[in-house]
Design a protein around this motif. Structure first.
Motif, PDB file in Angstrom:
ATOM      1  N   THR A 137     -20.181  47.568  16.684  1.00 34.25           N
ATOM      2  CA  THR A 137     -20.446  49.024  16.933  1.00 34.25           C
ATOM      3  C   THR A 137     -21.740  49.530  17.126  1.00 34.25           C
ATOM      4  OG1 THR A 137     -20.498  48.971  14.379  1.00 34.25           O
ATOM      5  CG2 THR A 137     -18.232  49.452  15.203  1.00 34.25           C
ATOM      6  N   GLY A 138     -22.862  48.762  17.126  1.00 33.04           N
ATOM      7  CA  GLY A 138     -24.027  49.099  17.232  1.00 33.04           C
ATOM      8  C   GLY A 138     -25.103  47.876  17.019  1.00 33.04           C
ATOM      9  N   GLY A 139     -26.306  48.315  16.535  1.00 28.51           N
ATOM     10  CA  GLY A 139     -27.138  47.329  16.034  1.00 28.51           C
ATOM     11  C   GLY A 139     -28.516  48.000  15.683  1.00 28.51           C
ATOM     12  N   TYR A 140     -29.395  47.048  15.510  1.00 31.40           N
ATOM     13  CA  TYR A 140     -30.744  47.634  15.100  1.00 31.40           C
ATOM     14  C   TYR A 140     -31.740  46.376  14.890  1.00 31.40           C
ATOM     15  CZ  TYR A 140     -29.376  45.751  10.146  1.00 31.40           C
ATOM     16  OH  TYR A 140     -29.498  44.911   9.129  1.00 31.40           O
ATOM     17  N   ARG A 141     -32.880  46.567  14.723  1.00 27.00           N
ATOM     18  CA  ARG A 141     -33.946  45.505  14.911  1.00 27.00           C
ATOM     19  C   ARG A 141     -34.393  45.164  13.336  1.00 27.00           C
ATOM     20  NH1 ARG A 141     -37.742  44.615  19.541  1.00 27.00           N
ATOM     21  NH2 ARG A 141     -36.675  42.615  19.469  1.00 27.00           N
ATOM     22  N   ARG A 142     -34.721  44.338  12.847  1.00 23.66           N
ATOM     23  CA  ARG A 142     -35.085  43.893  11.604  1.00 23.66           C
ATOM     24  C   ARG A 142     -35.938  42.663  11.502  1.00 23.66           C
ATOM     25  NH1 ARG A 142     -30.988  42.901   6.729  1.00 23.66           N
ATOM     26  NH2 ARG A 142     -32.542  42.113   5.286  1.00 23.66           N
ATOM     27  N   VAL A 143     -37.074  42.752  10.571  1.00 24.25           N
ATOM     28  CA  VAL A 143     -38.082  41.793  10.447  1.00 24.25           C
ATOM     29  C   VAL A 143     -37.492  40.492   9.601  1.00 24.25           C
ATOM     30  CG1 VAL A 143     -40.388  41.392   9.914  1.00 24.25           C
ATOM     31  CG2 VAL A 143     -39.786  43.215  11.095  1.00 24.25           C
ATOM     32  N   ILE A 144     -37.280  39.232   9.988  1.00 22.10           N
ATOM     33  CA  ILE A 144     -37.044  38.155   9.246  1.00 22.10           C
ATOM     34  C   ILE A 144     -38.060  37.261   9.380  1.00 22.10           C
ATOM     35  CG2 ILE A 144     -35.472  36.466   8.820  1.00 22.10           C
ATOM     36  CD1 ILE A 144     -33.306  38.251   9.775  1.00 22.10           C
ATOM     37  N   ASP A 145     -38.696  36.714   8.298  1.00 20.20           N
ATOM     38  CA  ASP A 145     -39.860  35.802   8.434  1.00 20.20           C
ATOM     39  C   ASP A 145     -40.947  36.286   9.240  1.00 20.20           C
ATOM     40  OD1 ASP A 145     -38.318  34.510   6.404  1.00 20.20           O
ATOM     41  OD2 ASP A 145     -37.623  32.915   8.004  1.00 20.20           O
ATOM     42  N   GLY A 146     -41.158  37.658   9.326  1.00 24.94           N
ATOM     43  CA  GLY A 146     -42.211  37.996  10.220  1.00 24.94           C
ATOM     44  C   GLY A 146     -41.896  38.201  11.488  1.00 24.94           C
ATOM     45  N   GLU A 147     -40.796  37.801  12.061  1.00 19.74           N
ATOM     46  CA  GLU A 147     -40.446  38.029  13.369  1.00 19.74           C
ATOM     47  C   GLU A 147     -39.332  38.994  13.347  1.00 19.74           C
ATOM     48  OE1 GLU A 147     -38.019  35.302  16.597  1.00 19.74           O
ATOM     49  OE2 GLU A 147     -39.050  34.481  15.359  1.00 19.74           O
ATOM     50  N   THR A 148     -39.407  39.883  14.718  1.00 18.64           N
ATOM     51  CA  THR A 148     -38.308  41.091  14.511  1.00 18.64           C
ATOM     52  C   THR A 148     -37.275  40.604  15.562  1.00 18.64           C
ATOM     53  OG1 THR A 148     -40.125  42.803  14.767  1.00 18.64           O
ATOM     54  CG2 THR A 148     -38.071  43.317  15.659  1.00 18.64           C
ATOM     55  N   VAL A 149     -36.159  40.703  14.791  1.00 16.00           N
ATOM     56  CA  VAL A 149     -34.874  40.091  15.472  1.00 16.00           C
ATOM     57  C   VAL A 149     -33.782  41.149  15.725  1.00 16.00           C
ATOM     58  CG1 VAL A 149     -35.120  37.792  14.636  1.00 16.00           C
ATOM     59  CG2 VAL A 149     -33.786  39.492  13.193  1.00 16.00           C
ATOM     60  N   ASP A 150     -32.852  41.072  16.511  1.00 18.89           N
ATOM     61  CA  ASP A 150     -31.767  42.082  16.849  1.00 18.89           C
ATOM     62  C   ASP A 150     -30.613  41.548  15.863  1.00 18.89           C
ATOM     63  OD1 ASP A 150     -32.929  43.453  18.709  1.00 18.89           O
ATOM     64  OD2 ASP A 150     -32.602  41.802  20.422  1.00 18.89           O
ATOM     65  N   VAL A 151     -30.064  42.690  15.433  1.00 17.14           N
ATOM     66  CA  VAL A 151     -28.924  42.587  14.443  1.00 17.14           C
ATOM     67  C   VAL A 151     -27.881  43.364  15.161  1.00 17.14           C
ATOM     68  CG1 VAL A 151     -27.955  43.172  12.111  1.00 17.14           C
ATOM     69  CG2 VAL A 151     -30.103  42.176  12.408  1.00 17.14           C
ATOM     70  N   VAL A 152     -26.553  42.569  14.982  1.00 15.78           N
ATOM     71  CA  VAL A 152     -25.540  43.556  15.552  1.00 15.78           C
ATOM     72  C   VAL A 152     -24.387  44.012  14.506  1.00 15.78           C
ATOM     73  CG1 VAL A 152     -23.425  43.170  16.934  1.00 15.78           C
ATOM     74  CG2 VAL A 152     -25.523  42.192  17.817  1.00 15.78           C
ATOM     75  N   THR A 153     -24.174  45.159  14.645  1.00 16.98           N
ATOM     76  CA  THR A 153     -23.214  45.489  13.414  1.00 16.98           C
ATOM     77  C   THR A 153     -21.535  45.427  13.833  1.00 16.98           C
ATOM     78  OG1 THR A 153     -23.127  47.897  14.082  1.00 16.98           O
ATOM     79  CG2 THR A 153     -24.728  47.153  12.241  1.00 16.98           C
TER      80      THR A 153
END
Length: 169
Positions: free
Chosen positions: A141-157
């Motif tokens: 349905t969408g997504g967003y970017r998130r920082v995990i362990d100092g790295e920006t990653v893409d997340v899918v909802t």
């Protein structure tokens, strides 16, 4: 089958959660210590908007399902899961457990929990889980970017509704 967590499940749940592959697919990737785990469990037990259940496959406990955002006023919640990767790989049951935990969690969401919509989030690079969700009727349905362990990653909802499951049946 999903069942309530017993206090003696907590050490094995922590071991499963700390598996390197589980951590790599999670939003929290550090190894969780016993004190942090105990604090988390105390929070879950005190929070009516959250449920944590143990998944049993072939009569053996081998996974954890979490539901969050539960509310009597709103039949929508989010979920997640993880499995005992080492034990299931040794027994040859990993693939069937993946399918089983997904099916049982959805059935529980739309059955005992009375939800109309079940949502989740997946790291965009976790192709196997995205495909699994798709097979069970989840739509991206969408997504967003998130920082995990100092790295920006893409997340899918992702989301599946009771109505869409009934249409597929």
């Amino acid at each position: 089958m999903l069942r309530q967590v017993h206090d003696d499940d907590l050490p094995v749940m922590l071991r499963w959660r700390n598996h390197p592959k589980v951590r790599a697919a999670s939003f929290t990737t550090h190894a969780i210590g016993e004190e942090e785990h105990a604090h988390w469990w105390a929070g879950v037990r005190a929070d009516p908007s959250r449920r944590v259940l143990v998944y049993e496959h072939g009569g053996t406990a081998c996974g954890v399902v979490t539901f969050s955002g539960l509310s009597p006023e709103r039949p929508v919640a989010s979920w997640g899961f993880y499995l005992d990767l080492d034990g299931l790989e040794r027994s040859g049951g990993l693939i069937s457990a993946w399918f089983g935990i997904e099916r049982d969690a959805i059935d529980h969401a739309f059955g005992p929990l009375g939800l109309t919509t079940l949502r989740g989030e997946v790291l965009a690079g976790n192709r196997p889980v995205r495909l699994l969700h798709s097979r069970f009727g989840f739509e991206e349905t969408g997504g967003y970017r998130r920082v995990i362990d100092g790295e920006t990653v893409d997340v899918v909802t992702v989301e599946v509704t009771r109505a869409s499951r009934e249409e597929r049946a």
